[in-house]
Write a protein that holds these residues in place. Structure first.
Motif, PDB file in Angstrom:
ATOM      1  N   UNK A  38     -51.362  75.950 -10.026  1.00  0.00           N
ATOM      2  CA  UNK A  38     -51.176  76.732  -8.797  1.00  0.00           C
ATOM      3  C   UNK A  38     -52.523  76.801  -8.087  1.00  0.00           C
ATOM      4  N   UNK A  39     -52.513  76.428  -6.815  1.00  0.00           N
ATOM      5  CA  UNK A  39     -53.756  76.433  -6.048  1.00  0.00           C
ATOM      6  C   UNK A  39     -53.800  77.527  -4.985  1.00  0.00           C
ATOM      7  N   UNK A  40     -52.670  78.207  -4.790  1.00  0.00           N
ATOM      8  CA  UNK A  40     -52.658  79.334  -3.859  1.00  0.00           C
ATOM      9  C   UNK A  40     -51.787  80.450  -4.423  1.00  0.00           C
ATOM     10  N   UNK A  41     -51.830  81.603  -3.792  1.00  0.00           N
ATOM     11  CA  UNK A  41     -51.130  82.776  -4.313  1.00  0.00           C
ATOM     12  C   UNK A  41     -49.617  82.603  -4.327  1.00  0.00           C
ATOM     13  N   UNK A  42     -49.072  81.871  -3.375  1.00  0.00           N
ATOM     14  CA  UNK A  42     -47.625  81.634  -3.357  1.00  0.00           C
ATOM     15  C   UNK A  42     -47.193  80.789  -4.555  1.00  0.00           C
ATOM     16  N   UNK A  43     -47.948  79.728  -4.843  1.00  0.00           N
ATOM     17  CA  UNK A  43     -47.639  78.896  -6.012  1.00  0.00           C
ATOM     18  C   UNK A  43     -47.770  79.699  -7.298  1.00  0.00           C
ATOM     19  N   UNK A  44     -48.796  80.537  -7.381  1.00  0.00           N
ATOM     20  CA  UNK A  44     -48.996  81.371  -8.567  1.00  0.00           C
ATOM     21  C   UNK A  44     -47.832  82.343  -8.743  1.00  0.00           C
ATOM     22  N   UNK A  45     -47.368  82.926  -7.651  1.00  0.00           N
ATOM     23  CA  UNK A  45     -46.234  83.854  -7.715  1.00  0.00           C
ATOM     24  C   UNK A  45     -44.971  83.132  -8.177  1.00  0.00           C
ATOM     25  N   UNK A  46     -44.789  81.896  -7.750  1.00  0.00           N
ATOM     26  CA  UNK A  46     -43.633  81.100  -8.179  1.00  0.00           C
ATOM     27  C   UNK A  46     -43.692  80.839  -9.680  1.00  0.00           C
ATOM     28  N   UNK A  47     -44.864  80.503 -10.188  1.00  0.00           N
ATOM     29  CA  UNK A  47     -45.028  80.281 -11.623  1.00  0.00           C
ATOM     30  C   UNK A  47     -44.729  81.560 -12.395  1.00  0.00           C
ATOM     31  N   UNK A  48     -45.268  82.674 -11.922  1.00  0.00           N
ATOM     32  CA  UNK A  48     -45.028  83.954 -12.594  1.00  0.00           C
ATOM     33  C   UNK A  48     -43.553  84.328 -12.604  1.00  0.00           C
ATOM     34  N   UNK A  49     -42.884  84.083 -11.502  1.00  0.00           N
ATOM     35  CA  UNK A  49     -41.454  84.388 -11.411  1.00  0.00           C
ATOM     36  C   UNK A  49     -40.668  83.563 -12.429  1.00  0.00           C
TER      37      UNK A  49
END
Length: 105
Positions: A38-49
């Protein structure tokens, strides 16, 4: 889309055997080199979800994001000691885990 200070990968522990797992492009991987980054907060949130859904489905436990650096070879390497140790395998029994199998699987 807000960038992260450092790229991140998602780690978890396999509920069946306790082995560390990394979320890859096609599901959980045992090799950190194939981890989805994940390189941005949206990608990180998707991974966490995704990780939370996997906890709810009783596939994994202890899901969290970890900061990494991307090497010249494109492999994400954890920045913090805990994750550096987790990719190596158990430290008390060298005859078990990744080190017994001759490196990361």
């Amino acid at each position: 889309m807000s960038t992260l200070k450092n790229p991140q990968i998602l780690l978890a522990s396999d509920l069946a055997d306790g082995e560390v797992l990394f979320l890859g492009a096609n599901g959980w991987e045992r090799n950190h080199a194939r981890a989805r980054v994940a390189r941005d907060k949206d990608e990180a949130a998707t991974l966490e979800q995704f990780g939370k859904a996997e906890i709810a489905a009783n596939h994994v436990v202890d899901v969290y994001l970890a900061d990494v650096e991307i090497g010249a070879d494109g492999v994400p390497t954890p920045l913090h000691y805990r994750e550096k140790m987790r990719i190596k395998g158990p430290s008390v029994r060298l005859d078990l885990g990744k080190q017994a199998a001759g490196g990361a699987r």
